[in-house]
Design a protein around this motif. Sequence first.
Motif, PDB file in Angstrom:
ATOM      1  N   SER A 103      39.145  66.503  -1.357  1.00 34.39           N
ATOM      2  CA  SER A 103      37.849  65.970  -1.765  1.00 34.39           C
ATOM      3  C   SER A 103      37.321  65.134  -0.614  1.00 34.39           C
ATOM      4  O   SER A 103      38.027  64.278  -0.080  1.00 34.39           O
ATOM      5  N   ARG A 104      36.094  65.379  -0.231  1.00 38.10           N
ATOM      6  CA  ARG A 104      35.477  64.663   0.881  1.00 38.10           C
ATOM      7  C   ARG A 104      34.267  63.881   0.366  1.00 38.10           C
ATOM      8  O   ARG A 104      33.649  64.280  -0.630  1.00 38.10           O
ATOM      9  N   PRO A 105      33.908  62.814   1.063  1.00 40.44           N
ATOM     10  CA  PRO A 105      32.728  62.035   0.640  1.00 40.44           C
ATOM     11  C   PRO A 105      31.459  62.891   0.563  1.00 40.44           C
ATOM     12  O   PRO A 105      30.643  62.705  -0.338  1.00 40.44           O
ATOM     13  N   ALA A 117      36.959  73.933  -5.902  1.00 44.22           N
ATOM     14  CA  ALA A 117      38.225  74.667  -5.818  1.00 44.22           C
ATOM     15  C   ALA A 117      38.250  75.668  -4.669  1.00 44.22           C
ATOM     16  O   ALA A 117      39.247  75.773  -3.954  1.00 44.22           O
ATOM     17  N   ASP A 118      37.171  76.414  -4.492  1.00 45.38           N
ATOM     18  CA  ASP A 118      37.148  77.426  -3.431  1.00 45.38           C
ATOM     19  C   ASP A 118      37.214  76.774  -2.051  1.00 45.38           C
ATOM     20  O   ASP A 118      37.942  77.237  -1.170  1.00 45.38           O
ATOM     21  N   LEU A 119      36.462  75.706  -1.891  1.00 42.04           N
ATOM     22  CA  LEU A 119      36.486  74.980  -0.630  1.00 42.04           C
ATOM     23  C   LEU A 119      37.862  74.341  -0.400  1.00 42.04           C
ATOM     24  O   LEU A 119      38.403  74.374   0.704  1.00 42.04           O
ATOM     25  N   HIS A 166      40.694  75.427  -1.559  1.00 38.23           N
ATOM     26  CA  HIS A 166      41.649  76.494  -1.248  1.00 38.23           C
ATOM     27  C   HIS A 166      41.536  76.885   0.227  1.00 38.23           C
ATOM     28  O   HIS A 166      42.545  77.064   0.912  1.00 38.23           O
ATOM     29  N   HIS A 167      40.308  76.982   0.702  1.00 43.03           N
ATOM     30  CA  HIS A 167      40.103  77.301   2.115  1.00 43.03           C
ATOM     31  C   HIS A 167      40.701  76.209   3.004  1.00 43.03           C
ATOM     32  O   HIS A 167      41.394  76.509   3.982  1.00 43.03           O
ATOM     33  N   ARG A 168      40.456  74.954   2.654  1.00 44.33           N
ATOM     34  CA  ARG A 168      40.999  73.844   3.435  1.00 44.33           C
ATOM     35  C   ARG A 168      42.524  73.865   3.435  1.00 44.33           C
ATOM     36  O   ARG A 168      43.170  73.632   4.459  1.00 44.33           O
ATOM     37  N   GLY A 169      43.106  74.132   2.279  1.00 40.54           N
ATOM     38  CA  GLY A 169      44.562  74.187   2.176  1.00 40.54           C
ATOM     39  C   GLY A 169      45.158  75.307   3.003  1.00 40.54           C
ATOM     40  O   GLY A 169      46.190  75.137   3.659  1.00 40.54           O
ATOM     41  N   ARG A 170      44.520  76.470   2.983  1.00 43.89           N
ATOM     42  CA  ARG A 170      45.015  77.605   3.765  1.00 43.89           C
ATOM     43  C   ARG A 170      44.872  77.347   5.256  1.00 43.89           C
ATOM     44  O   ARG A 170      45.704  77.759   6.053  1.00 43.89           O
ATOM     45  N   GLU A 171      43.803  76.640   5.647  1.00 45.44           N
ATOM     46  CA  GLU A 171      43.612  76.300   7.056  1.00 45.44           C
ATOM     47  C   GLU A 171      44.705  75.352   7.546  1.00 45.44           C
ATOM     48  O   GLU A 171      45.143  75.431   8.685  1.00 45.44           O
ATOM     49  N   ARG A 172      45.128  74.429   6.683  1.00 43.00           N
ATOM     50  CA  ARG A 172      46.158  73.460   7.053  1.00 43.00           C
ATOM     51  C   ARG A 172      47.556  74.059   7.041  1.00 43.00           C
ATOM     52  O   ARG A 172      48.481  73.513   7.628  1.00 43.00           O
TER      53      ARG A 172
END
Length: 155
Positions: free
Chosen positions: A105-107, A115-117, A119-125
């Motif tokens: 979660s970002r400001p 959720a989709d964003l 998931h993308h962030r998690g896969r990138e990390r």
Amino acid sequence: MARRGRKRRLELEAEYWRLLAAGVGSVEACRQLGIGRKTGYRWGAENGGLQPDYLPEALRSGRYLSLLERRRIASLRGRGLAIREIAGVLGRAPSTVSRELRRNSRPHDYGRYDADLAHHRGRERAGRPRRSKLSTDAELKAEVQSKLDLEWSPE
């Protein structure tokens, strides 16, 4: 109705590699999956005879949150459920849900968990798995293959 397209192909390919790892021959694996023998040979040739690094979502480790779980977190969070309640519904530890919400979660997301964003962030990390030595070293691969041709043990 049968699924089509890239997702279905990835699932078939993953199942093909699972069968090979279980000791089933390529021709038999193709027969069991209902695909052409040439398709199995092509998948093997494309990856140098080694299982590829990518896997479809359904075959990933249960250690990581799936897109479906992230969507459920977003839905339940949107309904105002507490972290412990969400964790109970998902069958996950509260710390997992808390960490997920904190990390993804970002400001500029206006306080909403997407959720989709996420998931993308998690896969990138996610760490990138290293290719095996046999897939990157042609000389070593040729040496191992020559020993296997002599029916030497893989050890």
